[in-house]
Design a protein around this motif. Structure first.
Motif, PDB file in Angstrom:
ATOM      1  N   THR A 100      31.485  20.346  23.417  1.00 39.55           N
ATOM      2  CA  THR A 100      31.301  19.939  24.809  1.00 39.55           C
ATOM      3  C   THR A 100      32.474  19.082  25.272  1.00 39.55           C
ATOM      4  O   THR A 100      32.932  19.209  26.408  1.00 39.55           O
ATOM      5  CB  THR A 100      29.984  19.147  24.953  1.00 39.55           C
ATOM      6  OG1 THR A 100      28.941  19.893  24.345  1.00 39.55           O
ATOM      7  CG2 THR A 100      29.652  18.884  26.396  1.00 39.55           C
ATOM      8  N   THR A 101      32.972  18.232  24.387  1.00 36.80           N
ATOM      9  CA  THR A 101      34.111  17.389  24.717  1.00 36.80           C
ATOM     10  C   THR A 101      35.348  18.230  24.982  1.00 36.80           C
ATOM     11  O   THR A 101      36.074  17.991  25.957  1.00 36.80           O
ATOM     12  CB  THR A 101      34.387  16.384  23.577  1.00 36.80           C
ATOM     13  OG1 THR A 101      33.207  15.609  23.356  1.00 36.80           O
ATOM     14  CG2 THR A 101      35.543  15.478  23.911  1.00 36.80           C
ATOM     15  N   HIS A 102      35.590  19.235  24.135  1.00 38.34           N
ATOM     16  CA  HIS A 102      36.724  20.131  24.361  1.00 38.34           C
ATOM     17  C   HIS A 102      36.594  20.845  25.703  1.00 38.34           C
ATOM     18  O   HIS A 102      37.555  20.945  26.463  1.00 38.34           O
ATOM     19  CB  HIS A 102      36.846  21.171  23.245  1.00 38.34           C
ATOM     20  CG  HIS A 102      37.351  20.618  21.962  1.00 38.34           C
ATOM     21  ND1 HIS A 102      36.651  20.744  20.787  1.00 38.34           N
ATOM     22  CD2 HIS A 102      38.476  19.927  21.659  1.00 38.34           C
ATOM     23  CE1 HIS A 102      37.333  20.157  19.820  1.00 38.34           C
ATOM     24  NE2 HIS A 102      38.435  19.650  20.319  1.00 38.34           N
ATOM     25  N   ALA A 103      35.407  21.348  25.990  1.00 34.57           N
ATOM     26  CA  ALA A 103      35.175  22.059  27.253  1.00 34.57           C
ATOM     27  C   ALA A 103      35.432  21.139  28.449  1.00 34.57           C
ATOM     28  O   ALA A 103      36.029  21.558  29.448  1.00 34.57           O
ATOM     29  CB  ALA A 103      33.752  22.609  27.294  1.00 34.57           C
ATOM     30  N   ARG A 104      35.000  19.890  28.349  1.00 36.01           N
ATOM     31  CA  ARG A 104      35.217  18.921  29.434  1.00 36.01           C
ATOM     32  C   ARG A 104      36.710  18.635  29.613  1.00 36.01           C
ATOM     33  O   ARG A 104      37.205  18.544  30.736  1.00 36.01           O
ATOM     34  CB  ARG A 104      34.446  17.636  29.127  1.00 36.01           C
ATOM     35  CG  ARG A 104      34.184  16.813  30.349  1.00 36.01           C
ATOM     36  CD  ARG A 104      33.229  15.649  30.104  1.00 36.01           C
ATOM     37  NE  ARG A 104      32.168  15.975  29.187  1.00 36.01           N
ATOM     38  CZ  ARG A 104      31.853  15.242  28.101  1.00 36.01           C
ATOM     39  NH1 ARG A 104      32.511  14.161  27.815  1.00 36.01           N
ATOM     40  NH2 ARG A 104      30.874  15.604  27.309  1.00 36.01           N
ATOM     41  N   LEU A 105      37.429  18.506  28.505  1.00 37.53           N
ATOM     42  CA  LEU A 105      38.869  18.244  28.587  1.00 37.53           C
ATOM     43  C   LEU A 105      39.625  19.450  29.149  1.00 37.53           C
ATOM     44  O   LEU A 105      40.580  19.287  29.918  1.00 37.53           O
ATOM     45  CB  LEU A 105      39.413  17.865  27.208  1.00 37.53           C
ATOM     46  CG  LEU A 105      38.959  16.502  26.679  1.00 37.53           C
ATOM     47  CD1 LEU A 105      39.342  16.333  25.226  1.00 37.53           C
ATOM     48  CD2 LEU A 105      39.528  15.376  27.525  1.00 37.53           C
ATOM     49  N   ILE A 106      39.198  20.642  28.799  1.00 36.26           N
ATOM     50  CA  ILE A 106      39.806  21.846  29.352  1.00 36.26           C
ATOM     51  C   ILE A 106      39.554  21.914  30.853  1.00 36.26           C
ATOM     52  O   ILE A 106      40.447  22.230  31.640  1.00 36.26           O
ATOM     53  CB  ILE A 106      39.293  23.105  28.624  1.00 36.26           C
ATOM     54  CG1 ILE A 106      39.811  23.116  27.178  1.00 36.26           C
ATOM     55  CG2 ILE A 106      39.685  24.381  29.361  1.00 36.26           C
ATOM     56  CD1 ILE A 106      39.120  24.113  26.274  1.00 36.26           C
ATOM     57  N   GLU A 107      38.331  21.592  31.261  1.00 35.84           N
ATOM     58  CA  GLU A 107      38.016  21.577  32.692  1.00 35.84           C
ATOM     59  C   GLU A 107      38.869  20.544  33.422  1.00 35.84           C
ATOM     60  O   GLU A 107      39.387  20.803  34.506  1.00 35.84           O
ATOM     61  CB  GLU A 107      36.532  21.269  32.907  1.00 35.84           C
ATOM     62  CG  GLU A 107      36.156  21.244  34.377  1.00 35.84           C
ATOM     63  CD  GLU A 107      34.687  20.970  34.581  1.00 35.84           C
ATOM     64  OE1 GLU A 107      34.086  21.654  35.419  1.00 35.84           O
ATOM     65  OE2 GLU A 107      34.150  20.064  33.915  1.00 35.84           O
ATOM     66  N   ARG A 108      39.059  19.382  32.824  1.00 35.56           N
ATOM     67  CA  ARG A 108      39.890  18.339  33.432  1.00 35.56           C
ATOM     68  C   ARG A 108      41.331  18.835  33.593  1.00 35.56           C
ATOM     69  O   ARG A 108      41.968  18.580  34.600  1.00 35.56           O
ATOM     70  CB  ARG A 108      39.855  17.076  32.591  1.00 35.56           C
ATOM     71  CG  ARG A 108      40.621  15.939  33.223  1.00 35.56           C
ATOM     72  CD  ARG A 108      40.447  14.670  32.452  1.00 35.56           C
ATOM     73  NE  ARG A 108      39.255  14.015  32.921  1.00 35.56           N
ATOM     74  CZ  ARG A 108      39.059  12.724  32.850  1.00 35.56           C
ATOM     75  NH1 ARG A 108      39.952  11.939  32.309  1.00 35.56           N
ATOM     76  NH2 ARG A 108      37.944  12.188  33.299  1.00 35.56           N
ATOM     77  N   GLU A 109      41.821  19.579  32.599  1.00 31.09           N
ATOM     78  CA  GLU A 109      43.172  20.141  32.683  1.00 31.09           C
ATOM     79  C   GLU A 109      43.286  21.168  33.800  1.00 31.09           C
ATOM     80  O   GLU A 109      44.303  21.251  34.484  1.00 31.09           O
ATOM     81  CB  GLU A 109      43.581  20.776  31.353  1.00 31.09           C
ATOM     82  CG  GLU A 109      44.025  19.788  30.317  1.00 31.09           C
ATOM     83  CD  GLU A 109      45.216  18.974  30.768  1.00 31.09           C
ATOM     84  OE1 GLU A 109      46.285  19.554  31.073  1.00 31.09           O
ATOM     85  OE2 GLU A 109      45.088  17.743  30.836  1.00 31.09           O
ATOM     86  N   ILE A 110      42.227  21.956  33.989  1.00 36.76           N
ATOM     87  CA  ILE A 110      42.226  22.921  35.098  1.00 36.76           C
ATOM     88  C   ILE A 110      42.305  22.163  36.420  1.00 36.76           C
ATOM     89  O   ILE A 110      43.098  22.512  37.297  1.00 36.76           O
ATOM     90  CB  ILE A 110      40.964  23.818  35.050  1.00 36.76           C
ATOM     91  CG1 ILE A 110      41.101  24.879  33.964  1.00 36.76           C
ATOM     92  CG2 ILE A 110      40.689  24.465  36.398  1.00 36.76           C
ATOM     93  CD1 ILE A 110      42.086  25.991  34.270  1.00 36.76           C
ATOM     94  N   TYR A 111      41.493  21.120  36.583  1.00 39.84           N
ATOM     95  CA  TYR A 111      41.537  20.327  37.814  1.00 39.84           C
ATOM     96  C   TYR A 111      42.911  19.692  38.001  1.00 39.84           C
ATOM     97  O   TYR A 111      43.387  19.546  39.112  1.00 39.84           O
ATOM     98  CB  TYR A 111      40.460  19.241  37.800  1.00 39.84           C
ATOM     99  CG  TYR A 111      39.125  19.719  38.311  1.00 39.84           C
ATOM    100  CD1 TYR A 111      38.747  19.506  39.628  1.00 39.84           C
ATOM    101  CD2 TYR A 111      38.232  20.379  37.480  1.00 39.84           C
ATOM    102  CE1 TYR A 111      37.532  19.950  40.111  1.00 39.84           C
ATOM    103  CE2 TYR A 111      37.010  20.833  37.941  1.00 39.84           C
ATOM    104  CZ  TYR A 111      36.665  20.610  39.266  1.00 39.84           C
ATOM    105  OH  TYR A 111      35.463  21.059  39.740  1.00 39.84           O
TER     106      TYR A 111
END
Length: 191
Positions: free
Chosen positions: A70-81
């Motif tokens: 979940t942490t990786h997914a959140r960090l990937i989403e932050r990178e997309i933003y």
């Protein structure tokens, strides 16, 4: 729906920029990673999402997504933003500044004041919603485009809040204090 709460000024700006996107970014982790890998160095991306470069490339191919936390997914989403539609972001910032648009900051924070007499921390947790002066909004956007760190953005935001809220009733020659954000609990932008 209000934007999610954050204590990162960079991420708060990215969330506000998302309102100006002309199309949505990919939603699946593998597609997001393929886009991110096409836009930046794999080693840099891996460091930002706390994974090995080989793992990031494997995830981008759709392999081993079960290892994605979940942490990786959140960090990937932050990178997309952070990186989605940079030209659209710059165009929106330019239009806001050139057409006397309003950059509103909502924050929940403690402040410290520095004068010629010394430094004075204020223990009150203030909940402020202020429109930033245009010059400060421009500096904040310019620093964001230059990939400045959160400390620099915090300093620029504090200068803008100081002028917009703390010193607005004082004549310019009496605005001798500097304001710093000593404890940030929430930051949101709207423009």
């Amino acid at each position: 729906m209000p934007p999610p709460a954050t204590t990162s000024i960079t991420h708060a700006l990215d969330l506000a920029d998302a309102r100006h996107w002309t199309r949505k970014p990919p939603t699946r982790p593998a597609a997001r990673l393929r886009y991110l890998l096409s836009a930046q160095d794999p080693n840099l991306l891996a460091a930002r999402v706390f994974a090995y470069p080989a793992t990031v490339e494997r995830w981008a191919q759709g392999d081993g997504l079960d290892d994605l936390t979940t942490t990786h997914a959140r960090l990937i989403e932050r990178e997309i933003y952070r990186s989605w539609q940079p030209r659209t972001r710059r165009r929106a910032h330019h239009q806001i500044l050139e057409q006397d648009g309003c950059v509103t900051a909502r924050l929940h924070a403690r402040f410290t004041y520095t004068t010629s007499s010394g430094e004075f921390p204020d223990e009150r947790l203030r909940n402020l919603t202020e429109d930033l002066p245009a010059a400060h909004a421009r500096r904040l956007f310019d620093a964001r485009h230059a990939e400045s760190d959160d400390d620099e953005l915090r300093r620029l935001l504090a200068d803008g809040i100081g002028e917009a809220y703390f010193f607005r009733a004082l004549p310019r020659d009496q605005q001798q204090a500097a304001v710093t954000i000593s404890d940030l609990h929430l930051i949101q932008f709207h423009y």
